[in-house]
Design an enzyme around this catalytic site. Structure first.
Site, mmCIF file in Angstrom:
data_model
loop_
_atom_site.group_PDB
_atom_site.id
_atom_site.type_symbol
_atom_site.label_atom_id
_atom_site.label_comp_id
_atom_site.label_asym_id
_atom_site.label_seq_id
_atom_site.Cartn_x
_atom_site.Cartn_y
_atom_site.Cartn_z
ATOM 1 N N GLU A 29 103.361 -110.570 -19.545
ATOM 2 C CA GLU A 29 104.705 -110.785 -18.934
ATOM 3 C C GLU A 29 104.943 -109.492 -18.180
ATOM 4 O OE1 GLU A 29 107.358 -111.135 -22.052
ATOM 5 O OE2 GLU A 29 107.003 -113.387 -22.426
ATOM 6 N N ASN B 81 110.072 -121.326 -19.253
ATOM 7 C CA ASN B 81 109.548 -122.319 -20.099
ATOM 8 C C ASN B 81 110.720 -122.876 -21.116
ATOM 9 O OD1 ASN B 81 108.033 -123.938 -22.031
ATOM 10 N ND2 ASN B 81 106.622 -122.278 -22.617
ATOM 11 N N THR C 159 100.835 -123.241 -25.861
ATOM 12 C CA THR C 159 101.077 -123.744 -27.058
ATOM 13 C C THR C 159 100.852 -125.173 -27.157
ATOM 14 O OG1 THR C 159 103.135 -122.272 -27.305
ATOM 15 C CG2 THR C 159 103.085 -124.075 -28.661
ATOM 16 N N GLY D 132 101.680 -114.640 -23.516
ATOM 17 C CA GLY D 132 100.919 -114.005 -22.488
ATOM 18 C C GLY D 132 101.563 -112.881 -21.875
ATOM 19 N N SER E 103 109.570 -122.251 -25.067
ATOM 20 C CA SER E 103 108.495 -120.811 -24.831
ATOM 21 C C SER E 103 108.665 -120.036 -26.381
ATOM 22 C CB SER E 103 109.443 -119.846 -24.142
ATOM 23 O OG SER E 103 108.629 -118.496 -24.023
ATOM 24 N N SER E 104 107.363 -119.914 -26.821
ATOM 25 C CA SER E 104 107.146 -119.313 -28.165
ATOM 26 C C SER E 104 107.454 -117.981 -27.837
ATOM 27 C CB SER E 104 105.986 -119.510 -28.587
ATOM 28 O OG SER E 104 105.058 -120.657 -28.110
ATOM 29 N N SER F 87 103.514 -116.929 -19.991
ATOM 30 C CA SER F 87 104.492 -117.985 -20.382
ATOM 31 C C SER F 87 104.825 -119.192 -19.834
ATOM 32 C CB SER F 87 105.691 -117.050 -20.642
ATOM 33 O OG SER F 87 106.789 -117.931 -21.115
ATOM 34 N N GLY F 88 104.642 -120.212 -20.436
ATOM 35 C CA GLY F 88 104.840 -121.580 -19.827
ATOM 36 C C GLY F 88 103.466 -122.172 -19.183
HETATM 37 N N1 LIG Z 1 98.421 -130.178 -21.259
HETATM 38 C C1 LIG Z 1 99.722 -130.356 -20.759
HETATM 39 N N2 LIG Z 1 100.081 -131.494 -20.801
HETATM 40 C C2 LIG Z 1 101.297 -131.841 -20.171
HETATM 41 N N3 LIG Z 1 102.307 -130.925 -20.329
HETATM 42 C C3 LIG Z 1 102.101 -129.745 -20.535
HETATM 43 C C4 LIG Z 1 100.454 -129.308 -20.807
HETATM 44 N N4 LIG Z 1 100.814 -128.201 -21.140
HETATM 45 C C5 LIG Z 1 101.853 -127.610 -21.036
HETATM 46 N N5 LIG Z 1 102.576 -128.565 -20.712
HETATM 47 C C6 LIG Z 1 104.285 -128.330 -20.379
HETATM 48 O O1 LIG Z 1 104.650 -127.137 -20.027
HETATM 49 C C7 LIG Z 1 105.432 -126.587 -20.844
HETATM 50 C C8 LIG Z 1 105.313 -125.299 -21.553
HETATM 51 O O2 LIG Z 1 104.111 -125.337 -22.154
HETATM 52 P P1 LIG Z 1 103.796 -124.178 -23.335
HETATM 53 O O3 LIG Z 1 102.603 -124.686 -23.931
HETATM 54 O O4 LIG Z 1 105.121 -124.246 -24.104
HETATM 55 O O5 LIG Z 1 103.666 -122.936 -22.589
HETATM 56 P P2 LIG Z 1 103.346 -121.636 -23.310
HETATM 57 O O6 LIG Z 1 103.097 -121.772 -24.964
HETATM 58 O O7 LIG Z 1 102.327 -121.083 -22.596
HETATM 59 O O8 LIG Z 1 104.495 -120.452 -22.935
HETATM 60 C C9 LIG Z 1 105.495 -127.501 -21.965
HETATM 61 O O9 LIG Z 1 106.676 -127.824 -22.734
HETATM 62 C C10 LIG Z 1 104.995 -128.957 -21.540
HETATM 63 O O10 LIG Z 1 106.218 -129.348 -20.939
HETATM 64 MG MG LIG Z 2 103.944 -120.801 -26.129
#
Ligand SMILES: Nc1ncnc2c1ncn2[C@@H]1O[C@H](COP(=O)(O)OP(=O)(O)O)[C@@H](O)[C@H]1O
Ligand SMILES: [Mg+2]
Length: 1078
Positions: free
Chosen positions: A392, A160, A115, A390, A163-164, A110-111
């Site tokens: 956890e 996050n 996404t 992911g 977070s999804s 997560s984070g």
């Molecule tokens: N490629 C990226 N560039 C800039 N910031 C990113 C990038 N990927 C993730 N982030 C930052 O990290 C945070 C968490 O990403 P997210 O995709 O929501 O994580 P996950 O889905 O894996 O939990 C996002 O809100 C964003 O602020």
């Molecule tokens: Mg996500």
């Protein structure tokens, strides 16, 4: 200018290594170092072969611009530095061009950025796939489904902020051209427990906060909501606001996205009403009320909230109230109704809220699918994007974590299978000897969980369905029995005494050794969550709602469709959907994105080695590399390989004519690498060790420098040559222009000169012609004039007889006569006096009378003189005659003459007759005496003077003594030949005598007299009248005289006399006698 085709490679300007396969040496430390190094240089992407590792930068990087999209578009995977776009491009092109369905598997905790990665993939594909109004609408709908799902399915967690809280798999469908047609979204296991309770520091789903912050007052009133978060029990307050997140703005975005995706206004409104109902459900509180049977019965504390929920949903308030108080159990046509205690009532309330929300979410997904589904039935190509939660590991891990981690195990399984399969297949395809690779296969863990007979999920289901008291503890007990011997299962209570002494493992827990690490699960809640029980009374109450959406969400509440069979448990449902997903994925070509979280602080620039190390381990990335390198670390198709290294060998540089493979073989032979270091596949060269590749790269780099110099040299030469040629060309052009210009000038000069000459010639010609013409004209005029005159003459001649032809002449003559007449008449009156010396004479009246006038004057004068003379007596006449004679003889000859003019010629100065003295003399002379005068006779011998009386008679010349009167000499006039005298003013003269005469014996006489002129004149006249001969009178200042025999010269010398005016005479010698005169 066309974009220049530059063959680049992943290996260019590499920071660390772009592909972990090339890592030397390969171990955890170097792996992390490489990631870190790249992360510090903003290189967040790294490859393991075709797998992309993505490290979350936690800040926006300028690597997703449209220019970047263009950079990566249609480029080979290894051509540019590692990027998620490269993977997306590879997947999309392989889908479009090779007709292979694709799936993009994004994993990570997560984070870690899953996404975001999925959104980047989608946006890249949207950017590069077809264009056009329809296609764009599909794209837009696909992209806009994200904000809607995120609002309802995402929440802020400690890991996050966005977070999804559900798993998402989206199939994007394309037509044969690669244009998007639509999509299908599948959702997995929404974390619905979040609706009623959130861990410390976390929030409920975004939509609640967005609605309260962003809705208008009017909308809030309609939904019977208040803006204040604190009014709602379901909303945790400690982190209601998230930094950098504007809920109100997001609410507008979501509503806008809903509209784009295709939600009707009333649908959107219904959705918000359900959200409002869930919020308000949380505010319903229960209080215990003692019943007669001694048991507590729950009662709703404040019915106001309930009333509003019922108004919103259109449910009969009493029905809902009853549903919160009773539970009806039906079994075999038997209905038993029991009251609920307060705890049960709260459980029922929360269950309702959770169900309402999760069903709403599923409905949303379906609704979106309806909008975005492909409209045509043509064969589709599919690209699936999997963004699933992911792995956890929390402090307290419950059923959800178990399910999630199970899902990750499955994904790892498929990853291993597909990667190894692919690797294996490649070796077979390329005809390379296959070497076995040792790796950890997690199939055993999957089996532990999902095995139908003794898997944990099966056990749980069994427990749930078992009659009798079922608790989490009984479930654990069962597990302990069944799984005790399993290598990856640990529990205090397991029969296997291995863990009895492990105090880190509490009694109410079991631990599974996942591929990514050990996770300890709290068994509490497993059964309930698996059951996912909603009392039938509640679902029936919901079904009775007049709110169509709510009614649709609870189809099982319909009494007509009453189903006594238990619904499938959450675990089995999930297992089934995961199985479907796996099946789905296996049919597709996988592309992996492995997301890594660099720190726990959601902060940029921080790279926590330990945290990353942990993730690398459980993601099995090192193994991934090893698998990849087991056979050969690096492989490359022959063409790009030859293209890249051909400069290292003379035969292949600059052009290799034969097949690429032969070229590469020649190249590698030439470089003398050990044979075991490389293998030739069908289409690729396989390099066993990264070292060999690096050596190749080094050689290439060095060679490139040489080549650069060469190119530079050639380029400079070319540039200079081009410049020179250009200059030359320019020079020719300039020269041509200049020549043209100068020729032009010259031509103009010649032309103007020609014109001048021409004009002169023309002028000259014209003048000549003009002259000729004029001449001709004049001739013509002359002819005409002559003719006219001629005609005139002729005519006049003819007509003369008709005119008074001589009138003019006559008039003229008459006029002339008249003028002359008048002239003479006038002259008569104007006559001057008769005095001959009067000089007056009247003026001439006419010019033509000039000669007449003069003549008249002369005549008049003569006449006047005659008149004057006529008055004279004879005596006077004689005197004048004499005077005249004198004038003729001496005028202008002798200086003495003028003084003589006024002296009257007396002749007889001596009155001889009267003087008695001269009685005798008088008597001697019978003739008339003409001159009697005393003169000085010059002595011939000495020049002295002696007075004598000079007498002239008609015939003789006599000299007598003055005193006596005695005649001394007598000379007949005929003997006088000549008289000489000077021209001077003197009275000196000589009388020459005829030679041989009597008187001449003594010689010529010399005299001096005061009356010389008179004497000479009278002598001359007398001689003339007597002898009829003219006496010679010589006037000269030097003359000769005859003295006896001598001829003496008499010379007159002026101004040398001694006594005044009297001339003195001096005999110089025989020959000379000088006379000095005044
Ligand atoms: N490629 C990226 N560039 C800039 N910031 C990113 C990038 N990927 C993730 N982030 C930052 O990290 C945070 C968490 O990403 P997210 O995709 O929501 O994580 P996950 O889905 O894996 O939990 C996002 O809100 C964003 O602020
Ligand atoms: Mg996500």
């Amino acid at each position: 200018m066309a974009k220049m085709e530059v063959k680049t490679s992943l290996l260019d300007n590499m920071i660390g290594v772009g592909d972990m396969v090339l890592l030397e040496p390969l171990n955890e430390e170097s792996f992390i170092d490489n990631l870190k190094k790249r992360f510090d240089h903003n290189e967040i992407y790294t490859y393991i072969g075709s797998v992309v590792i993505s490290v979350n930068p936690y800040r926006s990087l300028p690597i997703y611009s449209p220019e970047k999209v263009e950079d990566y578009r249609n480029r080979n995977f290894y051509e540019l530095s590692p990027h998620i776009f490269a993977l997306s491009d590879e997947a999309y092109r392989s889908l479009r061009d090779q007709d292979k369905d694709q799936c993009i598997l994004i994993t990570g905790e997560s984070g870690a950025g899953k996404t975001e990665a999925s959104k980047l993939v989608m946006s890249y594909v949207a950017a590069v796939c077809g264009k056009g109004a329809e296609v764009n609408q599909v794209k837009e709908q696909l992209l806009q489904s994200n904000p809607v799902l995120e609002a309802f399915g995402n929440a802020k967690t400690v890991r996050n902020d966005n977070s999804s809280r559900f798993g998402k798999y989206m199939d994007i469908e394309f037509d044969f051209k690669g244009d998007p047609l639509g999509g299908v979204i599948s959702n997995y296991l929404l974390e619905k427990s979040r609706v009623v309770k959130q861990p410390r520091g976390e929030r409920n789903f975004h939509i609640f906060y967005q609605l309260l912050s962003g809705a208008s007052e009017d909308l809030l009133n309609k939904l019977r909501l208040e803006r204040d978060f604190s009014r709602y029990n379901y909303l945790s307050l400690d982190s209601a606001k998230v930094n950098g997140v504007d809920d109100a703005a997001n609410f507008r975005t979501v509503r806008n996205a809903m509209q784009i995706v295709g939600f009707m206004d009333h649908e959107a409104q219904s959705v918000l009403e359900v959200i409002a109902a869930v919020l308000k459900l949380g505010n319903i509180e229960f209080k215990p009320e003692s019943r007669v049977n001694g048991l507590d019965e729950s009662k709703i504390k404040d019915k106001n909230e309930l009333k509003e929920i019922c108004e919103l949903t259109g449910i009969d308030q009493s029905v809902l109230e009853r549903a919160f108080s009773f539970r009806t159990v039906e079994a075999k046509q038997e209905k038993v109704s029991t009251t609920l205690n307060v705890a049960q009532a709260y459980y029922a309330r929360d269950a309702l809220a959770k169900n309402l929300y999760s069903r709403l979410f599923s409905w949303l997904v379906n609704r979106i699918n309806e909008s975005i589904k492909a409209q045509t039935k043509v064969r589709k190509k599919v690209m699936g994007v999997l963004d699933i939660y992911g792995f956890e590991i929390f402090e307290d891990n419950s059923f959800e974590q178990f399910i999630i981690n199970y899902c990750n195990e499955k994904l790892q399984q498929i990853f291993i299978e597909l990667t190894l399969k692919e690797e294996q297949e490649e070796y077979i395809r390329e005809d390379i000897e296959w070497t076995h690779i040792d790796y950890f296969n997690n199939a055993v863990i999957c089996d532990l969980i999902e095995n139908n007979t003794n898997g944990i999920l099966a056990m749980l289901d069994e427990e749930c369905l078992r009659p009798g008291t079922v608790t989490d503890e009984t479930f654990l007990e069962k597990l302990n029995q069944v799984c005790a011997t399993h290598q990856h299962f640990e529990s205090r209570m397991s029969k296997c005494s291995r863990f009895l002494n492990d105090t880190s493992l509490p009694h109410s827990c079991f631990r599974i050794q996942h591929y990514a690490g050990k996770v300890m699960y709290q068994v509490e809640g497993f059964v309930d969550k698996n059951n996912d029980l909603l009392y039938r009374d509640l679902s029936q109450a919901m079904w009775k709602a007049s709110h169509s959406l709510i009614k649709a969400l609870f189809p099982e509440g319909n009494p007509a469709k009453i189903n006594l069979k238990r619904p499938p448990t959450a675990g089995s449902q999930f297992k089934a959907s995961v199985a479907t997903l796996m099946k789905n994925l296996q049919t597709k070509n996988p592309n992996y994105i492995r997301c890594i979280k660099p720190n726990d602080k959601k902060a940029a620039h921080i790279f926590n080695d330990a945290l990353v190390c942990h993730q690398i381990r459980y993601l099995g990335l090192l193994e991934n590399v090893r698998v990849r390198r087991a056979g050969y670390a690096f492989r490359q198709a022959y063409e790009p390989c030859l293209e890249r290294y051909k400069m290292l060998c003379k035969q292949t540089w600059p052009h290799w004519k034969g097949p690429a493979r032969a070229g590469v073989e020649v190249l590698f032979n030439e470089l003398e690498f050990p044979v075991e270091e490389y293998s030739f596949g069908r289409s690729k060269i396989f390099i066993r060790n990264p070292r060999t590749l690096f050596k190749l790269e080094d050689l290439r780099k060095r060679r490139l420098e040489d080549l650069a110099t060469l190119i530079q040299k050639i380029f400079r030469g070319w540039k200079c040559r081009t410049h020179f040629l250009l200059m030359k060309k320019s020079q020719v052009v300039i020269a041509a222009w200049y020549r043209r210009y100068s020729q032009q000038k010259k031509y103009q000069q010649i032309k103007s000169s020609a014109i001048v000459i021409q004009s002169f010639i023309r002028g000259w010609k014209a003048r000549k012609i003009l002259r000729e013409l004029k001449h001709e004209k004049r001739c013509q005029e002359a002819v005409t004039t002559i003719a006219a005159f001629w005609h005139g003459t002729q005519v006049r001649r003819e007509y003369r007889k008709f005119f008074r032809a001589n009138a003019g002449k006559k008039i003229y003559e008459f006029t002339l006569q008249r003028i002359v007449q008048k002239y003479f008449l006038e002259m008569k009156n104007k006559m001057p006096s008769l005095s001959p010396i009067d000089k007056n004479w009247p003026a001439r009246p006419y010019l033509f009378l000039d000669s007449t006038h003069k003549e008249l004057k002369r005549i008049f004068h003569l006449w006047r003189c005659k008149k004057y003379r006529d008055q004279f007596t004879d005596q006077r006449k004689l005197i004048y005659e004499e005077k005249l004679e004198a004038s003729e003889l001496f005028k202008d000859k002798k200086a003495l003459y003028p003084s003589s003019v006024s002296q009257p010629f007396q002749g007889a100065y001596l009155e001889i007759s009267k003087d008695p003295k001269y009685k005798k003399l008088k008597d001697a002379i019978e003739e008339k005496i003409i001159i009697a005068e005393v003169v000085n006779k010059i002595n011939r011998a000495n020049g002295k003077c002696a007075s004598r009386i000079f007498l002239l008679t008609n015939n003789n010349l006599l000299l007598a003594d003055q005193k006596s009167g005695h005649i001394k000499s007598e000379v007949p006039l005929g003997d006088v030949t000549k008289v000489s005298m000077s021209s001077q003013n003197d009275g000196f003269f000589a009388v020459h005598l005829k030679e041989g005469s009597g008187a001449a014996s003594k010689g010529d006489f010399l005299f001096s007299s005061d009356h010389l002129i008179e004497m000479a004149t009278k002598l001359y006249r007398t001689t003339l009248s007597q002898t009829k001969q003219k006496l010679n009178i010589e006037i000269s200042d030097e003359f000769l005289v005859q003295f006896r025999q001598d001829k003496v010269c008499v010379k007159f010398i002026q101004g040398n006399q001694k006594n005044g005016s009297v001339p003195t005479c001096k005999r110089k010698n025989n020959r000379l006698l000088e006379v000095a005169v005044p």
